[in-house]
Motif scaffolding. Sequence first.
Motif, PDB file in Angstrom:
ATOM      1  N   LEU A  13      31.339   9.242  10.449  1.00 10.48           N
ATOM      2  CA  LEU A  13      30.470   9.695  11.481  1.00 10.48           C
ATOM      3  C   LEU A  13      30.108  11.303  11.406  1.00 10.48           C
ATOM      4  O   LEU A  13      31.101  11.967  11.425  1.00 10.48           O
ATOM      5  CB  LEU A  13      30.908   9.219  12.974  1.00 10.48           C
ATOM      6  CG  LEU A  13      30.049   9.804  13.986  1.00 10.48           C
ATOM      7  CD1 LEU A  13      28.721   9.363  14.158  1.00 10.48           C
ATOM      8  CD2 LEU A  13      30.810   9.913  15.205  1.00 10.48           C
ATOM      9  N   ARG A 169      27.748   5.189  16.488  1.00  7.54           N
ATOM     10  CA  ARG A 169      29.092   5.432  15.792  1.00  7.54           C
ATOM     11  C   ARG A 169      29.076   5.701  14.372  1.00  7.54           C
ATOM     12  O   ARG A 169      29.885   6.534  13.916  1.00  7.54           O
ATOM     13  CB  ARG A 169      29.846   4.311  16.206  1.00  7.54           C
ATOM     14  CG  ARG A 169      30.024   3.825  17.699  1.00  7.54           C
ATOM     15  CD  ARG A 169      31.001   2.447  17.784  1.00  7.54           C
ATOM     16  NE  ARG A 169      31.426   2.229  18.966  1.00  7.54           N
ATOM     17  CZ  ARG A 169      32.524   2.688  19.353  1.00  7.54           C
ATOM     18  NH1 ARG A 169      33.471   3.431  18.513  1.00  7.54           N
ATOM     19  NH2 ARG A 169      33.077   2.349  20.751  1.00  7.54           N
ATOM     20  N   THR A 198      30.636   8.994   8.306  1.00  6.27           N
ATOM     21  CA  THR A 198      31.711   9.091   9.441  1.00  6.27           C
ATOM     22  C   THR A 198      31.585   7.971  10.302  1.00  6.27           C
ATOM     23  O   THR A 198      30.162   7.520  10.434  1.00  6.27           O
ATOM     24  CB  THR A 198      31.388  10.447   9.892  1.00  6.27           C
ATOM     25  OG1 THR A 198      30.126  10.690  10.606  1.00  6.27           O
ATOM     26  CG2 THR A 198      31.666  11.509   8.954  1.00  6.27           C
ATOM     27  N   LYS A 200      32.699   6.860  14.399  1.00 10.34           N
ATOM     28  CA  LYS A 200      33.554   7.206  15.426  1.00 10.34           C
ATOM     29  C   LYS A 200      34.264   6.026  16.028  1.00 10.34           C
ATOM     30  O   LYS A 200      33.764   4.859  16.601  1.00 10.34           O
ATOM     31  CB  LYS A 200      32.524   7.564  16.696  1.00 10.34           C
ATOM     32  CG  LYS A 200      33.367   7.978  17.933  1.00 10.34           C
ATOM     33  CD  LYS A 200      32.266   8.456  19.018  1.00 10.34           C
ATOM     34  CE  LYS A 200      32.072   9.985  18.498  1.00 10.34           C
ATOM     35  NZ  LYS A 200      31.027  10.465  19.704  1.00 10.34           N
ATOM     36  N   THR A 206      36.884  10.397  15.356  1.00  8.62           N
ATOM     37  CA  THR A 206      35.843  10.405  14.187  1.00  8.62           C
ATOM     38  C   THR A 206      36.709  10.360  13.058  1.00  8.62           C
ATOM     39  O   THR A 206      37.381  11.558  12.816  1.00  8.62           O
ATOM     40  CB  THR A 206      34.810  11.304  14.381  1.00  8.62           C
ATOM     41  OG1 THR A 206      34.207  11.053  15.529  1.00  8.62           O
ATOM     42  CG2 THR A 206      33.821  11.132  13.182  1.00  8.62           C
TER      43      THR A 206
END
Length: 352
Positions: A13, A169, A198, A200, A206
């Motif tokens: 994220l 996300r 990435t 979350k 994260t």
Amino acid sequence: MKSKVNILLVLTLLLHWNSMFSQGCEAEEPGSSSKDSLSGPTIDIFGYLQPQYDYFFTDGDQDNTFRFKRARVGVRGEVLDDFSYYFMLETSPFIGSTGDAYLMDAFITYNADNWARISLGSFKQPFSLDVSTPCNQLKTIERSVVADQLISPQRDFGVAVFGGNKYNRLNYSVALMNGRGLGVKDDNVKKDITGRATYKIIRNLTVGASFRYGYPIPNNNEDDRTTYGAEFLLELNRFAVQGEYIYDEGAYFAGAGGGCGATPIALGKERDGAYILASYDVSEKFQPVFKYEYFDADINIKDNLGYSERMTLGFNYFVNDKVRFQVNYLANIETVVNVNNDALLTQVQVRF
């Protein structure tokens, strides 16, 4: 004995890539947009100055100097609803090989969709939380040693696709780049591929991963390089901690320099490093920070001179959102040959 904490976290994220300009060195504020109520092209002049005083605790006379860490000015804006531009110059004589002003970022972005923002030009490699953090938002004056040594060149020419925003996300970025850095003509037929993603996991946590594969040596289409990175960011009200581990192997070219003007270190066939950074917002103005990091220039040699550790202790003081004071004490730790090379760095930053 070398103390290493290998951070092995996976996935995705991109907190600092939440706008169409965010691959530049001056990211937009969270939730902001270049769009406004006016029709037609837009233009925004921006930049920041970072004058600095460095004091080095060396043997004999103590080295000390005044300099600019960075002195950058740029323009950005939109020409159509879906097309934007970004252009930035570095004018500090203390960065770069000649001391002259030079091009940092210059790219055009086509905002096809939230999951497909396409940029073409010169920009940062989409690798690492530390590298992707805008220079004016770093919590310590120096980036991590591993990011400056292994993610080089940090800027390059190429094409990139970015997807996601701060409400998603999942965020991702992937780029096809020359692999030679700024101010240098591409001199082999191979290209580098770089990517970061990435995710979350929960509201406060994260995790992410980065990858790069390329051919760093001039006029060489055979010797390759592979780099992996893993990261995390935990934010709990006023407390924040982030960490990162980077592993790199294969060919490298010292002539590409180090990130943010760092002097490149001779590397072995395999090298790695990591850092962990913690901060606490005592108030809106005062933020203490602590960072521990290590860097191993050749993990196949025991007790090699290229291995080092560093602890950074300091604070940030925010006069407002445009003016910031930073004070950092760098305690450098060599495990083979002890060298007196600690440093006290102080910096003032003004954004405009």
